[in-house]
Design a protein around this motif. Sequence first.
Motif, PDB file in Angstrom:
ATOM      1  N   VAL A  44       0.765  -1.006   0.114  1.00 44.11           N
ATOM      2  CA  VAL A  44       0.059   0.117  -0.138  1.00 44.11           C
ATOM      3  C   VAL A  44       0.923   1.365   0.011  1.00 44.11           C
ATOM      4  N   ALA A  45       2.173   1.054   0.619  1.00 36.70           N
ATOM      5  CA  ALA A  45       2.976   2.246   0.912  1.00 36.70           C
ATOM      6  C   ALA A  45       3.983   2.387   0.012  1.00 36.70           C
ATOM      7  N   ARG A  46       4.656   1.214  -0.500  1.00 39.45           N
ATOM      8  CA  ARG A  46       5.856   0.908  -1.066  1.00 39.45           C
ATOM      9  C   ARG A  46       5.995  -0.066  -1.959  1.00 39.45           C
ATOM     10  N   PRO A  47       6.630  -0.362  -3.165  1.00 35.21           N
ATOM     11  CA  PRO A  47       6.730  -1.370  -3.921  1.00 35.21           C
ATOM     12  C   PRO A  47       7.590  -2.444  -3.080  1.00 35.21           C
ATOM     13  N   LEU A  48       7.212  -3.675  -3.421  1.00 39.59           N
ATOM     14  CA  LEU A  48       7.878  -4.744  -2.965  1.00 39.59           C
ATOM     15  C   LEU A  48       9.507  -4.972  -3.102  1.00 39.59           C
ATOM     16  N   ASP A  49       9.876  -5.305  -2.112  1.00 33.58           N
ATOM     17  CA  ASP A  49      11.440  -5.369  -2.081  1.00 33.58           C
ATOM     18  C   ASP A  49      11.703  -6.301  -1.037  1.00 33.58           C
ATOM     19  N   LEU A  50      13.170  -6.480  -0.881  1.00 33.98           N
ATOM     20  CA  LEU A  50      13.920  -7.581  -0.141  1.00 33.98           C
ATOM     21  C   LEU A  50      13.488  -7.333   1.427  1.00 33.98           C
ATOM     22  N   GLU A  51      13.626  -6.022   1.876  1.00 35.07           N
ATOM     23  CA  GLU A  51      13.132  -5.745   3.323  1.00 35.07           C
ATOM     24  C   GLU A  51      11.818  -6.142   3.628  1.00 35.07           C
ATOM     25  N   ALA A  52      11.026  -6.062   2.629  1.00 34.69           N
ATOM     26  CA  ALA A  52       9.429  -6.560   3.006  1.00 34.69           C
ATOM     27  C   ALA A  52       9.357  -8.240   3.007  1.00 34.69           C
ATOM     28  N   ILE A  53      10.198  -8.834   2.268  1.00 32.88           N
ATOM     29  CA  ILE A  53      10.077 -10.198   2.169  1.00 32.88           C
ATOM     30  C   ILE A  53      10.830 -10.569   3.410  1.00 32.88           C
ATOM     31  N   LEU A  54      11.795 -10.107   3.802  1.00 27.96           N
ATOM     32  CA  LEU A  54      12.490 -10.725   5.238  1.00 27.96           C
ATOM     33  C   LEU A  54      11.645 -10.235   6.141  1.00 27.96           C
ATOM     34  N   LEU A  55      10.821  -9.165   6.480  1.00 26.88           N
ATOM     35  CA  LEU A  55      10.179  -8.918   7.638  1.00 26.88           C
ATOM     36  C   LEU A  55       8.857  -9.974   7.684  1.00 26.88           C
ATOM     37  N   SER A  56       8.584 -10.134   6.411  1.00 24.38           N
ATOM     38  CA  SER A  56       7.337 -11.316   6.322  1.00 24.38           C
ATOM     39  C   SER A  56       7.668 -12.648   6.622  1.00 24.38           C
ATOM     40  N   MET A  57       8.850 -12.948   6.593  1.00 22.24           N
ATOM     41  CA  MET A  57       9.507 -14.193   6.933  1.00 22.24           C
ATOM     42  C   MET A  57       9.472 -14.568   8.509  1.00 22.24           C
ATOM     43  N   ALA A  58       9.308 -13.264   9.257  1.00 20.55           N
ATOM     44  CA  ALA A  58       9.161 -13.540  10.712  1.00 20.55           C
ATOM     45  C   ALA A  58       7.833 -14.287  11.093  1.00 20.55           C
ATOM     46  N   ILE A  59       6.894 -13.963  10.264  1.00 18.49           N
ATOM     47  CA  ILE A  59       5.417 -14.585  10.415  1.00 18.49           C
ATOM     48  C   ILE A  59       5.522 -16.116   9.966  1.00 18.49           C
ATOM     49  N   TYR A  60       6.186 -15.987   8.960  1.00 20.50           N
ATOM     50  CA  TYR A  60       6.422 -17.509   8.140  1.00 20.50           C
ATOM     51  C   TYR A  60       7.132 -18.431   9.204  1.00 20.50           C
ATOM     52  N   LEU A  61       8.252 -18.149   9.675  1.00 20.99           N
ATOM     53  CA  LEU A  61       8.736 -19.112  10.732  1.00 20.99           C
ATOM     54  C   LEU A  61       8.170 -19.078  11.875  1.00 20.99           C
ATOM     55  N   TRP A  62       7.327 -18.198  12.528  1.00 25.09           N
ATOM     56  CA  TRP A  62       6.612 -18.541  13.604  1.00 25.09           C
ATOM     57  C   TRP A  62       5.534 -19.597  13.510  1.00 25.09           C
ATOM     58  N   ILE A  63       4.760 -19.303  12.348  1.00 21.57           N
ATOM     59  CA  ILE A  63       3.544 -20.321  12.212  1.00 21.57           C
ATOM     60  C   ILE A  63       3.744 -21.822  12.358  1.00 21.57           C
ATOM     61  N   PRO A  64       4.647 -22.437  11.924  1.00 17.93           N
ATOM     62  CA  PRO A  64       4.864 -23.760  11.981  1.00 17.93           C
ATOM     63  C   PRO A  64       5.040 -24.090  13.475  1.00 17.93           C
ATOM     64  N   ALA A  65       5.899 -23.375  14.214  1.00 20.95           N
ATOM     65  CA  ALA A  65       6.051 -23.811  15.676  1.00 20.95           C
ATOM     66  C   ALA A  65       4.825 -23.624  16.365  1.00 20.95           C
ATOM     67  N   HIS A  66       3.969 -22.436  16.025  1.00 20.47           N
ATOM     68  CA  HIS A  66       2.795 -22.394  16.982  1.00 20.47           C
ATOM     69  C   HIS A  66       1.785 -23.525  16.470  1.00 20.47           C
TER      70      HIS A  66
END
Length: 284
Positions: free
Chosen positions: A153-175
């Motif tokens: 919504v605010a900025r184009p997709l970039d590496l920083e966005a993907i890295l931040l989104s991976m925090a959620i991805y890694l947390w989900i399986p353990a949960h």
Amino acid sequence: MTIKDYIVLMKPRVIWLLILAAIAGYIFAAAPSINAIYVIELALIGLLSTGGSAVFNMYYERNIDAEMTRTRTRPIPAGRVSPGNALIESLILSIIGFILSYLWLGLLPTIFVVLGWFFYAVIYTILLKCRSWSNILIGGVAGNAALLAGWTVARPLDLEAILLSMAIYLWIPAHIWSLVIRAKDDYSRTCIKMLPLEMSEDKAMIMVALLNVISNIYMLFLYILILKNFIGLVILIITAAWSSYYSIKAIIKPSREAFWQMFKASSPVLTVFLIIGMALSFIK
């Protein structure tokens, strides 16, 4: 049948974290210039689209829910909401969410909104949940999509966005796998495939506890690399250390009691990561 039953079908205790992730993605990308209207729109769209996918999940898994002690009182297996009405609710919520996303946020955020819905409702629920233990590893992309919807919504997709989104991805399986271990007898009576069901309980506890530690370390890494706020880092270190302490206890001496302590300590870490990150984005 009450309105409360239709709200329960939306899994409010689950989807609020995805809504928070979308809002966090926007604030991480836009800070310090935040448009409050976008925050409200993201919250509403997230409620509709993730709620719609959750209702679909409840609709599709109604027979599985009826087999499990912890889920047999849900509205559909308990007979309080008919499957047809649940499907209608899912379609209405989802379609309105998609339309509003396109009208309010534009094409790219809407692509991620739809992808998040698709990965949870179709890939995870229909195609993989009863076929492969990798279901949560692939379906977990829905968590990435939530944050990326807000980010774009605010900025184009970039590496920083993907890295931040991976925090959620890694947390989900353990949960999720923690819940599977806690209700292992329930899950074993169904067709559901989960990695902790494929190994001994002690090994499953060690694996999930180790994954939780890795998830905590990754979030700390993001604070140092991207968010760069000392106050937030200190708060997250305290939270992650508390969580990791119980994880290490569970690794050294696996037991249901130690594991349950770990689960309760690990659950808030992602929430702290997102909320503190948003609050301090303006002064990073």
